[in-house]
Design a protein around this motif. Structure first.
Motif, mmCIF file in Angstrom:
data_model
loop_
_atom_site.group_PDB
_atom_site.id
_atom_site.type_symbol
_atom_site.label_atom_id
_atom_site.label_comp_id
_atom_site.label_asym_id
_atom_site.label_seq_id
_atom_site.Cartn_x
_atom_site.Cartn_y
_atom_site.Cartn_z
ATOM 1 N N GLY A 1 -12.404 -8.090 4.763
ATOM 2 C CA GLY A 1 -11.844 -7.684 6.042
ATOM 3 C C GLY A 1 -12.091 -6.228 6.337
ATOM 4 O O GLY A 1 -13.022 -5.614 5.799
ATOM 5 N N GLU A 2 -11.252 -5.701 7.230
ATOM 6 C CA GLU A 2 -11.337 -4.288 7.581
ATOM 7 C C GLU A 2 -9.961 -3.666 7.473
ATOM 8 O O GLU A 2 -9.000 -4.177 8.054
ATOM 9 N N LEU A 3 -9.888 -2.584 6.700
ATOM 10 C CA LEU A 3 -8.611 -1.881 6.572
ATOM 11 C C LEU A 3 -8.641 -0.679 7.506
ATOM 12 O O LEU A 3 -9.480 0.212 7.360
ATOM 13 N N ASP A 4 -7.733 -0.656 8.462
ATOM 14 C CA ASP A 4 -7.595 0.489 9.360
ATOM 15 C C ASP A 4 -6.627 1.463 8.686
ATOM 16 O O ASP A 4 -5.420 1.235 8.647
ATOM 17 N N TYR A 5 -7.191 2.531 8.109
ATOM 18 C CA TYR A 5 -6.389 3.472 7.327
ATOM 19 C C TYR A 5 -5.458 4.312 8.217
ATOM 20 O O TYR A 5 -4.525 4.921 7.728
ATOM 21 N N ASN A 6 -5.744 4.372 9.524
ATOM 22 C CA ASN A 6 -4.866 5.145 10.410
ATOM 23 C C ASN A 6 -3.643 4.349 10.814
ATOM 24 O O ASN A 6 -2.518 4.846 10.772
ATOM 25 N N ASN A 7 -3.884 3.104 11.182
ATOM 26 C CA ASN A 7 -2.743 2.288 11.641
ATOM 27 C C ASN A 7 -2.201 1.376 10.545
ATOM 28 O O ASN A 7 -1.297 0.587 10.780
ATOM 29 N N ILE A 8 -2.776 1.491 9.363
ATOM 30 C CA ILE A 8 -2.365 0.678 8.209
ATOM 31 C C ILE A 8 -2.281 -0.800 8.586
ATOM 32 O O ILE A 8 -1.213 -1.424 8.606
ATOM 33 N N LEU B 1 0.814 -1.221 0.000
ATOM 34 C CA LEU B 1 0.000 0.000 0.000
ATOM 35 C C LEU B 1 0.849 1.274 0.000
ATOM 36 O O LEU B 1 1.890 1.337 0.674
ATOM 37 N N PHE B 2 0.385 2.283 -0.750
ATOM 38 C CA PHE B 2 1.021 3.607 -0.811
ATOM 39 C C PHE B 2 -0.054 4.661 -0.603
ATOM 40 O O PHE B 2 -1.233 4.404 -0.828
ATOM 41 N N ARG B 3 0.407 5.877 -0.247
ATOM 42 C CA ARG B 3 -0.538 6.977 -0.007
ATOM 43 C C ARG B 3 0.028 8.237 -0.630
ATOM 44 O O ARG B 3 1.257 8.425 -0.649
ATOM 45 N N SER B 4 -0.855 9.095 -1.131
ATOM 46 C CA SER B 4 -0.384 10.325 -1.768
ATOM 47 C C SER B 4 -1.442 11.418 -1.657
ATOM 48 O O SER B 4 -2.645 11.137 -1.646
ATOM 49 N N LYS B 5 -0.971 12.669 -1.628
ATOM 50 C CA LYS B 5 -1.917 13.789 -1.641
ATOM 51 C C LYS B 5 -2.046 14.353 -3.046
ATOM 52 O O LYS B 5 -3.023 15.010 -3.375
#
Ligand code: FRU
Length: 478
Positions: free
Chosen positions: A256-263, A190-194
């Motif tokens: 499942g459940e993806l916790d976007y805060n704690n990845i 997983l990656f994240r970007s603004k």
């Protein structure tokens, strides 16, 4: 704007279509309502999106032969998911960062710009692979300009790192990539970007350990459905296990459940999406109606790919019909999209059919491109539907097992795929000239396969070895 090199490659591919059109179209196995390459090889669907009221499906395409190689992105568009138009070629493998293939990827809308993410596949003189995640943009939906590399290979992975799927959550962009870790486990990273160009590596959120779940995961897709986070992946390297994992490579999902805060992604077991012979690299999107739609490649890499009879006519492979996904008791169900009803012609109805240890054909229930619907199915023993003397669907009421058999197009031997299904209530079959897609209980299980029957044989035969009843409908599709 495209580079001179990209324009040149596109011209060569267009010439190839032109040159081979007559032979390709002469193939009796050309499908009537599925997406196919105009010539050459098609594999994964890419960049599936509903954009400004039009559905777009791009596809992995090798125009110059019926084998794999430096892939282009071909392009189809549609207003209704039923009638498709072949568009201008979207991407060609022209630049230093994608010269050996514009590999799979996805599409998003970014402030009105249709934006593609794909993998640039590069091989050096020694055949060593490099991989780059790249971006391309279009203002009109048909002319694409490459923007170059947005993400390089992070440490910890081999160059088998590809197939970016991008989505937005709470104003942040996320990208999931299929990967192989340095110790050869398949992973989803997983990656994240603004801003879509700077990507922060968040790590692998799912994958095998010490070789327990494949050596590579291809084509990940992560989306929310009914409050759950579903991760679709295509693991390579799973061993056959009874009725499971009998194709060369698999395609399935986790809920499942993806916790976007704690990845952290907490998920259940892997379930195969399809029980048939040819199904791989599915991709999903949400349309304006809010439906989660799926389309897949009706093929599997390295599985009899050099044996398909269509090769003689200079093309190979196709995509499945588009399906709508639903989560029912934690399981993905796939239903043919509603719009496919537009293809129905000449309805034939046989209510209250009761078969008692007999074999039966119904007048006008035959053909090459047809839809069959069996409802209120009930009975004892085994129901068999013989398809054009080339394949057979069987449901065994005593053991709760559904089976698809076909005569192998490699050696004529019977081969089968199976799944457990506790009851059979409805069956919907989409037959095309050389394919079959069977939806059981409104998409609880699906069998997808290519079949290559004698083109003169249009027979569909029903058989019960005890007592089976159902309501039967049939339409011609075109
Ligand atoms: C899956 C796949 C992808 C890759 C593409 C290349 O079938 O191998 O991982 O991007 O095909 O055509």
């Amino acid at each position: 704007m495209k580079s001179a090199r990209e324009q040149q490659l596109i011209q060569l591919a267009e010439a190839e279509i032109e040159k081979n059109q007559a032979i390709v179209n002469a193939d009796p196995y050309r499908l009537r309502y599925h997406l196919m390459p105009p010539v050459g090889l098609m594999n994964d669907p890419n960049g599936f999106i509903h954009w400004r009221g039009t559905y777009h499906v791009f596809y992995q395409w090798m125009p110059f032969k019926t084998g794999h190689g430096a892939k282009f992105w071909g392009h189809y568009s549609s207003a209704d998911l039923v009638h498709w138009r072949h568009e201008k070629i979207a991407l060609a493998p022209s630049e230093w960062f994608d010269k050996d293939g514009c590999y799979s990827g996805s599409a998003i809308d970014h402030n009105g710009t249709l934006t593609l993410f794909y993998t640039g596949n590069v091989k050096d003189e020694k055949g060593e692979r490099s991989t780059y995640q790249c971006m391309a943009v279009s203002e009109n939906g048909t002319d694409f300009t490459k923007k170059g590399v947005v993400l390089e290979l992070p440490s910890g992975y081999t160059a088998h790192f590809r197939d970016p799927k991008v989505w937005k959550k709470d104003d942040v962009w996320y990208m999931i990539v299929g990967a192989q870790s340095e110790n050869l486990d398949g992973k989803a990273v997983l990656f994240r970007s603004k801003d879509l160009t700077n990507w922060e590596h968040l790590g692998a959120i799912a994958g095998g350990h010490d070789g327990d779940f494949g050596y590579m995961w291809e084509c990940p897709d992560l989306f929310e459905l009914d409050g759950k986070d579903v991760l679709i992946v295509c693991p390579q390297g799973l061993k056959p296990n009874g009725m499971l994992y009998n194709n060369v490579y698999q395609s399935g999902y986790f809920v499942g459940e993806l916790d976007y805060n704690n990845i952290q992604y907490v998920h259940g077991d892997f379930t195969e999406l399809d029980r048939g012979f040819e199904f791989y690299a599915p991709q999903t999107t949400v349309d304006a109606k809010g439906r989660r739609l799926l389309i897949a490649w009706m093929g599997v890499p390295d599985q009899y790919e050099d044996k398909h009879p269509t090769i003689a006519y200079k093309w190979i492979h196709a995509l499945t019909i588009p399906r709508e996904l639903e989560l029912v008791n934690g399981k993905l169900h796939q239903r043919p999209v509603e719009e496919l009803k537009k293809l129905r012609r000449e309805e034939v109805v046989y209510p209250n059919v009761a078969l008692m240890s007999e074999t039966k054909q119904f007048s006008n229930v035959s053909g090459q491109s047809v839809e069959l619907l069996l409802e209120r199915i009930d009975g004892r023993g085994i129901l068999t539907i013989h398809i054009r003397d080339n394949a057979k669907f069987l449901y065994d009421y005593e053991n709760g097992i559904a089976t698809l058999e076909r005569k192998s197009f490699v050696d004529g031997q019977v081969e089968k795929r199976q799944c457990q299904l506790n009851e059979l209530r409805t069956l919907r079959m989409f037959l095309d000239t050389s394919s079959v897609e069977i939806f059981l209980n409104d998409g609880e299980e699906v069998f997808t396969a290519r079949i290559f029957p004698d083109s003169n044989n249009e027979q569909i035969i029903f058989q019960a070895n005890d007592r089976i009843s159902f309501d039967l409908k049939k339409w011609k599709l075109c």
